[in-house]
Design an enzyme around this catalytic site. Structure first.
Site, short mmCIF file in Angstrom:
data_model
loop_
_atom_site.label_atom_id
_atom_site.label_comp_id
_atom_site.label_asym_id
_atom_site.label_seq_id
_atom_site.Cartn_x
_atom_site.Cartn_y
_atom_site.Cartn_z
N LYS A 175 0.84 -1.20 0.00
CA LYS A 175 0.00 0.00 0.00
C LYS A 175 0.87 1.25 0.00
CE LYS A 175 -1.93 2.77 2.92
NZ LYS A 175 -1.86 4.04 2.18
N GLY A 226 7.35 4.43 8.03
CA GLY A 226 6.55 5.63 8.24
C GLY A 226 6.83 6.24 9.60
N SER A 227 5.85 6.94 10.13
CA SER A 227 6.08 7.70 11.37
C SER A 227 5.95 6.81 12.61
CB SER A 227 5.07 8.84 11.45
OG SER A 227 3.77 8.30 11.51
N VAL A 228 6.50 7.30 13.70
CA VAL A 228 6.45 6.55 14.96
C VAL A 228 5.01 6.34 15.39
CG1 VAL A 228 7.02 6.65 17.41
CG2 VAL A 228 8.73 7.30 15.74
N THR A 230 2.24 6.16 13.68
CA THR A 230 1.56 5.12 12.89
C THR A 230 2.15 3.75 13.21
OG1 THR A 230 1.24 6.74 11.13
CG2 THR A 230 0.84 4.46 10.56
N GLY A 231 3.45 3.69 13.38
CA GLY A 231 4.09 2.42 13.73
C GLY A 231 3.52 1.85 15.02
N GLU A 249 10.24 0.63 10.26
CA GLU A 249 11.31 1.58 9.93
C GLU A 249 10.71 2.95 10.13
OE1 GLU A 249 14.42 1.17 8.99
OE2 GLU A 249 14.46 -0.98 8.68
N CYS A 284 14.00 10.03 6.65
CA CYS A 284 14.16 9.54 8.01
C CYS A 284 15.60 9.66 8.48
CB CYS A 284 13.73 8.08 8.07
SG CYS A 284 14.60 7.06 6.86
N GLU A 385 10.93 15.16 15.49
CA GLU A 385 11.24 15.07 14.05
C GLU A 385 10.39 16.09 13.28
OE1 GLU A 385 9.70 11.79 11.68
OE2 GLU A 385 11.69 11.48 10.83
P1 NAD Z 1 2.79 8.03 7.99
O1 NAD Z 1 3.06 7.19 9.17
O2 NAD Z 1 1.87 9.17 8.12
O3 NAD Z 1 2.18 7.14 6.80
C1 NAD Z 1 2.87 6.05 6.25
C2 NAD Z 1 1.89 5.07 5.65
O4 NAD Z 1 1.07 4.52 6.66
C3 NAD Z 1 0.94 5.66 4.60
O5 NAD Z 1 0.83 4.74 3.54
C4 NAD Z 1 -0.38 5.77 5.37
O6 NAD Z 1 -1.52 5.70 4.56
C5 NAD Z 1 -0.29 4.55 6.28
N1 NAD Z 1 -1.09 4.62 7.50
C6 NAD Z 1 -1.41 5.73 8.23
N2 NAD Z 1 -2.11 5.36 9.33
C7 NAD Z 1 -2.22 4.02 9.29
C8 NAD Z 1 -2.81 3.05 10.17
N3 NAD Z 1 -3.42 3.42 11.30
N4 NAD Z 1 -2.73 1.76 9.84
C9 NAD Z 1 -2.07 1.37 8.72
N5 NAD Z 1 -1.52 2.22 7.85
C10 NAD Z 1 -1.58 3.53 8.14
O7 NAD Z 1 4.21 8.49 7.44
P2 NAD Z 1 4.55 9.50 6.25
O8 NAD Z 1 4.15 10.88 6.65
O9 NAD Z 1 4.07 8.96 4.95
O10 NAD Z 1 6.14 9.38 6.21
C11 NAD Z 1 6.97 10.12 7.04
C12 NAD Z 1 7.54 9.30 8.16
O11 NAD Z 1 8.15 8.11 7.66
C13 NAD Z 1 8.63 10.04 8.91
O12 NAD Z 1 8.45 9.88 10.28
C14 NAD Z 1 9.90 9.36 8.43
O13 NAD Z 1 10.97 9.48 9.32
C15 NAD Z 1 9.44 7.95 8.25
N6 NAD Z 1 10.32 7.21 7.33
C16 NAD Z 1 11.14 6.24 7.85
C17 NAD Z 1 12.03 5.56 7.02
C18 NAD Z 1 12.97 4.50 7.55
O14 NAD Z 1 13.52 3.74 6.76
N7 NAD Z 1 13.21 4.44 8.86
C19 NAD Z 1 12.07 5.87 5.66
C20 NAD Z 1 11.23 6.86 5.18
C21 NAD Z 1 10.35 7.52 6.02
#
Ligand code: NAD
Length: 481
Positions: A175, A226-228, A230-231, A249, A284, A385
Site C-alpha cells: 500500500k 513511516g512515522s512513529v 503510525t508504527g 522503519e 528519516c 522530528e
Molecule cells: P505516515 O506514518 O503518516 O504514513 C505512512 C503510511 O502509513 C501511509 O501509507 C499511510 O496511509 C499509512 N497509515 C497511516 N495510518 C495508518 C494506520 N493506522 N494503519 C495502517 N496504515 C496507516 O508516514 P509519512 O508521513 O508517509 O512518512 C513520514 C515518516 O516516515 C517520517 O516519520 C519518516 O521518518 C518515516 N520514514 C522512515 C524511514 C525509515 O527507513 N526508517 C524511511 C522513510 C520515512
C-alpha cells in the site's frame, strides 16, 4: 498541461478501479494542481487481494530459488526500462528533485537484483543434538506480507522491498502513501503482465486501507515504513487480531557530531548533504542536528550557511534546482510551525525560515532551506522530528556532553561522526545510540548493509540479508537415529 493520470490497483493480476468506486486526488506540490487520481481501496479490495495473494503464495512456495531469481531480475529490468517516465512522475507527485528520483529507480532495481542473487542464503542449520539422529532447520515463508510505505521515496520502497519478500517465498500486498501514490500505479501496470496473478498486489488508499491490511488475520507479516505514531498504532492494531510479526522503519532526529580536528570544509559540505535538501529534508535518515564543538562552531556555522544560501529552490523537474516544494500542505504547515516554535523558544534563525514569495512561489508548498542556531536540548526542535528542510545547530565542549546530546532523544536511527582520531571515532560509535552510523561520511545507504533504527526509530533492519531472512520463520526437523 497534461491530462490527470488515472491510476489502477493491481489485484489478482488485474488492473482495477476498486470496489468502492471512490478516488483520491494526487496533487502536484509545485502549483497545487491535480495531476492524477487513484482508487481509495476499501476493506473489500484488501480482502480480494488477500484471497489472490493466498492462492498465489501456495503455488509460489514450490517454485525453485533459481526461478524466483529469474522473475525478480525480469521485474528489475522492466522497472528500469521506464526509469525516465517513472522518475518524472515521481518528481511531480512528491516534489522531490528529478536527479535523486531517477537515482531512486535505478537503486530500487539494483536492490532487487541484490536480493535475486542472495536467494541461496535463505538457509537453515544442522544441529548435532544427538549422535545418530539428524536435526535440521529450514526457513519457511510467512505466507502473505503486508507492506505499507510512506510518501517520500514511493517507487524505491515499493519496488525494492517486494524483492526480499518474494525471494523468501511469500506473496505481497503493497500500500503506497495517499500523498504520492502515482508511481505505484505505474508499477502495477508494468508488473500486471509479468508476475503470476496475486503474487504482488498493489492496493492504493489511505490510513483506513492500511488499517484493513494490518487487521487482516491472514496477513501475519507486516512491514512498515513511516512515522512513529503510525508504527505504534500498527503494533497495537495487529496485536488485537492475531500474533503477527511486525517490523518498523520509523523516524529519526539524527545527530552529526563534529570534533574540533575534523576537516571543516568537508564537514560543511557533509552537513548540507546529510540534510537531504534535494527532497526537502523529508528523509528519516537526515542528520538534522549538527553538534559542533565550541572551538569550531562559528566557522562551521558560517560555512554551512554559505552553502545553504546557494541552494536553488524551484521546479524540481529542472535539473539545476537543488530543492523543490514540500510534499503536501500538511508537511509545509508542520515545518513552518516548528520554525516558529524554535524562534519562540529562543533559537536563532541563521538562514531561511520563511515561505519564499512572488512569482512561481505564489502557489505550492514552498519553504526556504533553514538553519537554526543556538538550539538547546530543552527546545522542542531539538527532540521532535520535523521532517522538513530545517537543520538545527548545537554547541558542545566535552565529548560526553556531545554523547548525552546525541542520545537524549527517543529516536535512534542514523548518526554521523566527524573526527580524524580513530580512538575517538570508535568511542563515539560505541556510545551513540543509533542503528546506522557514518564515520567521516554521511547520507549514503551502502549496498547490502542493514539499515534500521534503535529505540523509537524501529524494529528490525532492511536493505541487507537480514531483511530477506526476516520474511521467514524457522522450522526444526528431527530425524530419529
Ligand atoms: P505516515 O506514518 O503518516 O504514513 C505512512 C503510511 O502509513 C501511509 O501509507 C499511510 O496511509 C499509512 N497509515 C497511516 N495510518 C495508518 C494506520 N493506522 N494503519 C495502517 N496504515 C496507516 O508516514 P509519512 O508521513 O508517509 O512518512 C513520514 C515518516 O516516515 C517520517 O516519520 C519518516 O521518518 C518515516 N520514514 C522512515 C524511514 C525509515 O527507513 N526508517 C524511511 C522513510 C520515512
Amino acid at each position: 498541461m497534461s491530462e490527470p493520470i488515472v491510476g489502477r490497483m493491481l489485484i489478482d493480476g488485474k488492473l482495477v478501479g476498486g470496489l468502492g468506486d471512490q478516488w483520491l486526488d494526487s496533487v502536484d506540490p509545485v502549483d497545487e494542481s491535480i495531476i492524477g487520481r487513484v482508487p481509495l481501496g476499501t476493506r473489500d479490495d484488501v480482502e480480494a487481494a488477500v484471497v489472490a495473494a493466498d492462492a498465489a503464495q501456495k503455488a509460489w512456495v514450490d517454485v525453485d530459488i533459481k526461478e524466483r531469481s529469474a522473475l525478480i531480475y525480469k521485474l528489475a529490468d522492466a522497472l528500469e526500462a521506464r526509469a525516465k517516465e517513472i522518475s518524472e512522475l515521481e518528481t511531480r507527485d512528491t516534489g522531490n528533485t528529478i536527479g535523486p528520483m531517477l537515482r531512486d529507480v535505478h537503486t530500487a532495481a539494483d536492490r532487487m537484483r541484490l536480493y535475486a542473487g542472495l536467494g541461496y542464503e535463505i538457509k537453515g542449520q544442522t544441529i548435532p543434538a544427538t549422535a545418530g539422529g539428524l536435526h535440521v532447520t529450514t526457513r519457511v515463508p510467512f505466507g502473505i506480507v503486508g507492506r505499507i510505505i510512506p510518501f517520500n521515496h514511493p517507487v524505491a520502497f515499493a519496488a525494492s522491498r517486494l524483492a526480499p519478500a518474494l525471494m523468501s517465498g511469500n506473496s505481497i500486498i503493497i500500500k503506497p502513501s495517499e500523498q504520492s501514490p502515482l508511481s505505484a500505479c505505474v508499477l502495477a501496470e508494468i508488473y500486471a503482465d509479468l508476475i503470476p496473478p496475486g503474487l504482488v498486489n498493489i492496493v492504493t488508499g489511505d490510513a483506513e486501507t492500511g488499517a484493513a491490511i494490518v487487521r487482516h488475520p491472514k496477513i501475519r507479516r507486516l512491514a512498515f515504513i513511516g512515522s512513529v505514531s503510525t508504527g505504534m498504532a500498527i503494533q497495537r492494531a495487529a496485536a488485537e487480531v492475531a500474533v503477527k510479526t511486525v517490523t518498523l522503519e520509523l523516524g529519526g532526529k539524527n545527530p552529526m557530531i563534529v570534533c574540533p580536528d575534523a576537516d571543516l570544509d568537508a564537514v560543511a559540505a557533509a552537513a548540507v548533504r546529510g540534510m537531504n535538501f534535494a527532497w526537502q529534508g523529508q528523509s528519516c535518515g537526515s542528520t538534522s542536528r549538527l553538534l559542533l564543538h565550541n572551538e569550531i562552531h562559528d566557522k562551521v556555522l558560517e560555512k554551512v550557511v554559505e552553502r545553504v544560501a546557494k541552494l536553488k529552490i524551484g521546479n524540481p523537474l529542472d535539473p539545476s534546482v537543488n530543492m523543490g516544494p514540500m510534499n503536501s500542505k500538511a508537511q509545509l504547515e508542520k515545518t513552518l510551525n516548528y520554525i516558529q516554535i524554535a524562534h519562540q523558544e529562543g533559537a536563532r534563525i541563521a538562514y531561511g525560515g520563511h515561505r519564499p514569495v512572488g512569482g512561481e512561489f505564489e502557489k505550492g508548498y514552498w519553504v526556504e532551506p533553514t538553519v537554526l542556531s543556538d538550539v538547546k536540548m530543552s527546545m522542542r526542535v531539538a527532540k521532535e522530528e520535523i521532517f522538513g528542510p530545517v537543520l538545527s545547530v548545537f554547541r558542545w565542549s566535552d565529548l560526553d556532553e556531545a554523547i548525552e546530546m546525541a542520545n537524549n532523544v527517543d529516536y535512534g536511527l542514523t548518526a554521523a561522526i566527524w573526527t580524524k582520531d580513530i580512538d575517538r571515532a570508535l568511542y563515539l560509535a560505541r556510545k551513540v545510540e543509533s542503528g546506522y552510523l557514518w564515520i567521516n561520511t554521511v547520507g549514503t545507504h551502502f549496498r547490502n548493509v542493514p539499515y534500521g533504527g534503535l529505540k523509537n526509530s524501529g524494529v528490525g533492519t532492511e536493505e541487507g540479508l537480514d531483511e530477506m531472512l526476516s520474511y521467514t520463520q524457522i522450522k526444526a526437523i528431527n530425524f530419529a537415529a
